[in-house]
Design a protein around this motif. Sequence first.
Motif, PDB file in Angstrom:
ATOM      1  N   LEU A 176       0.533   9.177  -1.742  1.00 59.82           N
ATOM      2  CA  LEU A 176       1.260   9.037  -1.964  1.00 59.82           C
ATOM      3  C   LEU A 176       2.625   7.695  -1.418  1.00 59.82           C
ATOM      4  N   MET A 177       2.182   7.268   0.035  1.00 61.05           N
ATOM      5  CA  MET A 177       2.346   6.196  -0.191  1.00 61.05           C
ATOM      6  C   MET A 177       3.019   5.469  -1.383  1.00 61.05           C
ATOM      7  N   ALA A 178       1.835   5.185  -1.649  1.00 54.19           N
ATOM      8  CA  ALA A 178       1.410   4.148  -2.420  1.00 54.19           C
ATOM      9  C   ALA A 178       2.290   4.308  -3.941  1.00 54.19           C
ATOM     10  N   ARG A 179       2.827   6.149  -4.170  1.00 58.21           N
ATOM     11  CA  ARG A 179       3.894   6.072  -5.207  1.00 58.21           C
ATOM     12  C   ARG A 179       5.269   5.446  -4.631  1.00 58.21           C
ATOM     13  N   ILE A 180       5.412   5.947  -3.765  1.00 60.35           N
ATOM     14  CA  ILE A 180       7.326   6.063  -3.202  1.00 60.35           C
ATOM     15  C   ILE A 180       6.965   4.512  -2.850  1.00 60.35           C
ATOM     16  N   VAL A 181       6.292   3.697  -2.854  1.00 63.21           N
ATOM     17  CA  VAL A 181       6.475   2.046  -2.721  1.00 63.21           C
ATOM     18  C   VAL A 181       6.614   1.683  -3.644  1.00 63.21           C
ATOM     19  N   ARG A 182       5.811   1.691  -5.077  1.00 68.61           N
ATOM     20  CA  ARG A 182       5.995   1.117  -6.042  1.00 68.61           C
ATOM     21  C   ARG A 182       7.353   1.212  -6.280  1.00 68.61           C
ATOM     22  N   GLY A 183       7.049   2.649  -5.958  1.00 70.56           N
ATOM     23  CA  GLY A 183       8.942   3.249  -7.429  1.00 70.56           C
ATOM     24  C   GLY A 183      10.323   3.028  -6.031  1.00 70.56           C
ATOM     25  N   SER A 198      -2.987   9.289  10.965  1.00 69.19           N
ATOM     26  CA  SER A 198      -3.595   9.624  10.295  1.00 69.19           C
ATOM     27  C   SER A 198      -2.159   8.481   8.586  1.00 69.19           C
ATOM     28  N   LEU A 199      -1.260   9.120   8.937  1.00 75.39           N
ATOM     29  CA  LEU A 199       0.337   8.604   9.423  1.00 75.39           C
ATOM     30  C   LEU A 199      -0.101   7.189   8.897  1.00 75.39           C
ATOM     31  N   LEU A 200      -0.353   6.524   9.522  1.00 73.85           N
ATOM     32  CA  LEU A 200      -0.545   5.083   9.898  1.00 73.85           C
ATOM     33  C   LEU A 200      -1.438   4.440   9.046  1.00 73.85           C
ATOM     34  N   ALA A 201      -2.579   4.968   9.232  1.00 74.15           N
ATOM     35  CA  ALA A 201      -3.761   4.500   8.882  1.00 74.15           C
ATOM     36  C   ALA A 201      -3.276   4.664   7.525  1.00 74.15           C
ATOM     37  N   GLY A 202      -3.076   5.361   6.403  1.00 73.78           N
ATOM     38  CA  GLY A 202      -2.518   5.794   5.180  1.00 73.78           C
ATOM     39  C   GLY A 202      -1.717   5.552   5.111  1.00 73.78           C
ATOM     40  N   GLY A 203      -0.494   4.932   5.172  1.00 71.29           N
ATOM     41  CA  GLY A 203       0.676   4.602   4.991  1.00 71.29           C
ATOM     42  C   GLY A 203       0.175   3.731   4.527  1.00 71.29           C
ATOM     43  N   VAL A 204      -0.018   2.659   5.785  1.00 73.81           N
ATOM     44  CA  VAL A 204       0.004   0.554   5.878  1.00 73.81           C
ATOM     45  C   VAL A 204      -0.722   0.416   4.354  1.00 73.81           C
ATOM     46  N   LEU A 205      -2.226   1.191   4.597  1.00 79.32           N
ATOM     47  CA  LEU A 205      -3.085   0.807   3.128  1.00 79.32           C
ATOM     48  C   LEU A 205      -1.986   1.729   1.918  1.00 79.32           C
ATOM     49  N   GLY A 206      -1.653   2.150   1.719  1.00 73.85           N
ATOM     50  CA  GLY A 206      -0.832   3.250   0.263  1.00 73.85           C
ATOM     51  C   GLY A 206       0.068   1.959   0.595  1.00 73.85           C
ATOM     52  N   ALA A 207       0.830   1.933   1.253  1.00 75.20           N
ATOM     53  CA  ALA A 207       1.799   0.920   1.143  1.00 75.20           C
ATOM     54  C   ALA A 207       1.991  -0.244   0.635  1.00 75.20           C
ATOM     55  N   LEU A 208       0.510  -0.652   0.801  1.00 72.57           N
ATOM     56  CA  LEU A 208       0.235  -2.670   0.630  1.00 72.57           C
ATOM     57  C   LEU A 208       0.001  -2.759  -1.006  1.00 72.57           C
ATOM     58  N   ILE A 209      -0.648  -0.959  -1.742  1.00 75.98           N
ATOM     59  CA  ILE A 209      -1.470  -1.030  -2.863  1.00 75.98           C
ATOM     60  C   ILE A 209       0.025  -0.996  -3.208  1.00 75.98           C
ATOM     61  N   GLY A 210       0.800   0.718  -2.814  1.00 77.71           N
ATOM     62  CA  GLY A 210       2.357  -0.076  -3.707  1.00 77.71           C
ATOM     63  C   GLY A 210       2.708  -1.126  -4.201  1.00 77.71           C
TER      64      GLY A 210
END
Lengths: 280, 532, 329, 312
Positions: free
Chosen positions: A155-162, A89-101
Amino acid sequence: MAAPVKPSVLRMLGRDLGGALSLGMVVLIVLAAILAPWLSPRDPYETDLLAIMQPPSAEYWLGTDGQGRDILARMLFGLRVTLLMGLASLLAGGVLGALIGFCAAFYRRADGLLMRFMDILLSFPAILFGLALAAIFGPGEVSVVIALSIATVPLMARIVRGSALVVMGLDYIEAARAIGMSDGRLIWRHLAPNCLSAIFVFSTLRLGQVILLGSALSFLGLGAQPPLAELGAMAAQGRNFLFIAPHISVIPSLGIFVIVLAFNLLGDALRDALDPRLRI
Amino acid sequence: MLRRATLAALAAIGITGAAHAQTPARNQIVVMREIDSDRYDPHRSTALAGGEVMTMLADTLVAMAPDMRTIRPLLAERWEVSPDGLVYTFHLRRDVTFCDGKAFTARDMAFSLNRWIGRTTPRVTSPVAWRAGDVKEITAVDDHTLRYELNRPFSELLSQLTLFFASAIDPATVERLGDNFGVQGFNGTGPFCWGSWTPRQEMVLNRHQAYRWGPDFYTNRGPAQVERVTWRVIPEAASRVAALQAGQADITQYIPPAFVEALSRVPTVTRHTQPNYFWDVFMGFKVDKPVVNDIAIRRAVHMAVDRPALVRAVWAGTAEPARNIVNPNAADFDAESDRMVPGFDRAAAIRTLEEAGWRPGPDGVRVKDGQRATFMTYAINTLDNQRMGEIIQQALRQVGIEMRIQLFDATVAWGRLATQEFDAFFLSYPYVSATDALNLYWHSRNRPTPNRMNWADPQTDAWLEAGRSALDPAERARNAALIQRQLAEQAPWLTVARTSLTLFSSNRVQGVRAHGLYGAGLYKVLDVRTVR
Amino acid sequence: MSTPLLEIDGLRTVFRTSSGDVPAVDGVSLTVRRGQTLGVVGESGCGKSVLSLSIMRLVAHPGRIAAGRVLLEGRDLAALSAAQMRAVRGRDIAMIFQEPMTSLNPVHSVGFQITEGLAAHEPGLSRAELRDRGIEALRRVRIPSPERRLEEYPHQLSGGMRQRVMIAMALAGSPKLLIADEPTTALDVTVQAQILDLLRELQAQMGMAIILITHDLGVVAEMADEVAVMYAGKVVERTDARRLFDDPQHPYTLGLLGSIPRLDEERENLLAITGSVPPPFALPPGCRFAPRCPFAIPACDAAQPPLLEVEPGHGAACIRAPIEESLAA
Amino acid sequence: MIRHGVQRLLLALPVLFGVLLIGFLLMQVVPTDPATVRAGPQATAEVVAAIRTELGLDEPVWKQFFLYVWRLAQGDLGVSIINNVPVSQELGNTIGPTLELMFAALVWSIPLGIALGTVAAYLRGSFVDRVVMAISVAGVSVPVFFLGLLLIWLVGFQWQLLPFTGRGGPLWTMDGLLAIILPAITLGGVFVGPVARMTRSAVVDALQAEHVRTARAKGLGEGAVVRRHALRNALIPVVTLIGLQIGFLLGGAVVTETIFSWPGVGRLAVGAILSADFPMAQGTIIVLSAGFIIINLVVDLLYGALDPRVRG
């Protein structure tokens, strides 16, 4: 620009006692999960009907459960399931979130929309995703992994965007654009490396949280289903014998606690080592 | 070793006593159970969870005495049966009223019984309408006389009429609530009246103040001693045990076997048992579905599972391992068929499979003609089913059969168990005699439920019909025996355990007696009173 | 003129680091007379701010006062209990800081912040009395419609206004000594002049002494009666303001003055200071200015020169002082 | 202040809409047909069709959505498939106990967390700080059910000190109060850690602010300095972070309610999902999410009350 995860990080971790300890714990946990088939004293599904609910003994180091299965063996194999669910779940959500970020930071016009959408996702506590997905796909590991992935995305999106926005403000991005570097290349070469330490710290901490959430869902009967050895499900099954043989539920619960604690401590230590200003 | 320590711990707690508060109020009792019913309509619900409440909310024409044989008057003060066994005339009591104060008449009774067998509009089809016999007509002769006419004699009619399916309910309330009868309200003549229902949490019943017509095997014939009965759903077994010990609840029959022995030794808790109790746990196979349609597989399952060990592990001395479909103490049990049911013999199981052409596949699961030996089992999500399932699953794995299990919450399970999505299932059921048990499950007419095995055999049907309408008990027994032997040979289900009824009550209440009709431990609770 | 208001004697403030104690203020001795203004000048990092915090005993961990005495009217502040010291702060000695935005708490109203200290020192004051004192304090610093301002929050005020509020806050307790740490640095030039005028005026009115800490010699020239020049934790020159500008004796002072462009005079060899201040954990063994000093001789590296009187009332810590003579030599 | 409130409210609207949409879509992709479930296993095709029409299931999806929102706006959340009781009625019954439990959990855990965090920040680097941080990282890592099971086992069962099944009654009665203690300790227990952690870092930051030095220069006592000038300022970020953590608390509430048989929305939600009661599940999810949004809104408003810069 080199990746910020260098041997020096390890050295810094080593200097901090908590960091060294947590790193050691995580390594042990991962090793135990990988080596489960070799370490396990017996088959985790083998029921010994003559030895049910045995307390820890020389033969069964952690005792047996309500069906006479070896708890140590189930813990080792359960560790695998628990960790795999968390990692997936970390990988799936993290990759997608990072891309969005990255997209939000890079394409400022999409930023508002994307982040509003992330806010909406954030408005759903992870446990509700778990409940909803269990309703749709039926209880199971897949539902839990999907639910936790979705909950990780914003969560990941916010971190990466920041972190990416900080880099975006620097002159050399303009310069790189001016010399005609493509957007993808710019993100990959300049934005991504600068966000790596934040992503790394977040992922470590998030893994602990995801494992905690996943085990809670399994405990509620919405995640891993018996007889699959999974720590949360084991704790739930053992709960029925809490007053007769408390070790059946206490040992797996304690196991989850230790795993999550190890990842949280490691995450904290990593943050202190990599970037103490990170607020994750 | 462990057991002794636990006993000591439990006993110690018992002696110190449960001092803290949250004891139910005086004259009110809290009864705990594991699951809730989906509704409380006697004609649309067959679950014990529904029945145990409805026996308090409503009355039947006749009552079953605690010996599980004697029929006693209830709403009918006396009755006559015609010599050909076709016409039953019931003379009803004249002082009976519904909870809303309305007088109870034979027309209300006729309506209720006709609704059971699907002869009212809107039509309700009870899954157990067949229990009413082959009815020609049920009519009210006058306000207090009911005529029950059959097409064929039915030797078990009076026993069947003691069950909650034959309860008297108020036609006006049924009409007013429509689909929501038994969901939003109820109106019966029982010792208790509908208070409120919070599904999966609580059902509150209030005393029926006018009640005076309780069965004569109770010292107190009404109104009930306690003002309120709260049925509380507590899914966690351990919590029920502790709540009982702590005096947070008063009565329960849902104590997991593992706790029974220990709890029996706690001085603040009293154990009540009912020896006349037939409630079996079994695993049924859909005989027309792939894999399990193979008699070799079904027989191999019988031989792979060590039932005595399984029963010991799961029921810890509160149940007996079973072989035959019928309990040896029940009327018309056939001893020969008991010997015919395959027993535990793993080598024989493997041999049987090999001979039938099931060869080990690459993953250890046997294969025959490209078909893997795998099947899906559905069951209600209870602790016993979980544990039994996992033990059987493991036992089958050792002979190369893969059993998958899907457990459902009780409220959904009944719906899912009515489908054809699965290959095998676990259930448990009560019965009064072999004929009763066999009629319930094996008539082709009873497909898809309760005949979830999809067992459709003209020969079986014929034997069942013959036994049902037999006026001679020996003839009935002969037919029952034939079916038992047929099923023993065909192995369409695996009878696992014969459970016993164990009821626990806290010392705050007195007058508790385990009854056990259709599994309901409490029946009318007229004698139960609180002492604190 | 019996005892001076404040007498600092051999004050040494150190910071604990992984490589031992590092001095930020190293054996400073100064006196402040009643009603007078002492300017403390130096580059950033010379220890002047730590000096002011040391007087208030507000040096934060890991810093601490290691030696020396701070006598306020003969009473050693360093020897007071924490409670006694609190009674001194705000009532006997008040302080204003460089950055009025961050030095005011954004979440409390101006009125609350002004009266809070008063309430602490005079617990008997009623709400109304506190309010009156607050209004009076604001009026004193020329803030228009003080009744309304009392309710406002720092973010609603301009920079100059905020510094006036800071001053009002500091003066609310009528202190004998005001320590002003770079009070005008963050303000723009016109406002700077207003604030300095205000300070001078208030000093005349209330008769308090001021320690003015600044890196700006212009401010010193305008405000100070006496001046101490600090370099790397030490006072290198001390005299009255007039003499400092007319006749500087320490090469560092010369350098500082040299870096002020003068219109009235043309200087060929402008004494700009090269290099940078040595970090406190790597101080040279001898004169700390020696590495940057155009007049340095080998003897300068041998030992730290003490602050010696070149003439009465004019001290300089330089073995080559007086400079003119050594230049001539 | 009012403008800030209206602004936050307007911002919450699209989020609320998103929640509704996601909640609706989730139930749209459910593989089970609500009409079939509702009709029961023996129903004829005509009955199922009639129920479909009654539920509006034949309409296009977008129309169903607006129908749904329209009904929702009127407080109509549909009817339980299991027992035909209006979802709103069931929610009405369960929301009180859930709020009660949340309140009881927060009322001790937030002050304790803030106090611990403040003390740790003030004594940064000391032994006390280490102990507090150890407690808080353990608190962040402990599964809610572990804490609950331990309490049930030891406090409830072994020592027979407190009840642990169900709600004892209203909070103002003795029974109600006793019954809520263990659930509140369980749920609050996992909240102390995060609050202490957040408070510590915020107070550490605040203590380094220059206005703290100003406050000390005014001659204020350490208590007043920490309270008025460090903690008071640190509360602004802490309140926001606590708001964000409420989702975490909701998850904990679901588990806590299940373990302690607490008759709240969380337990209702789990039960509804396990019994495939889709309208009920949908209702509980929407109510829980709406609750989360409302809490965040309240936190935003509180933020305004705490921070005059936002107010102005």
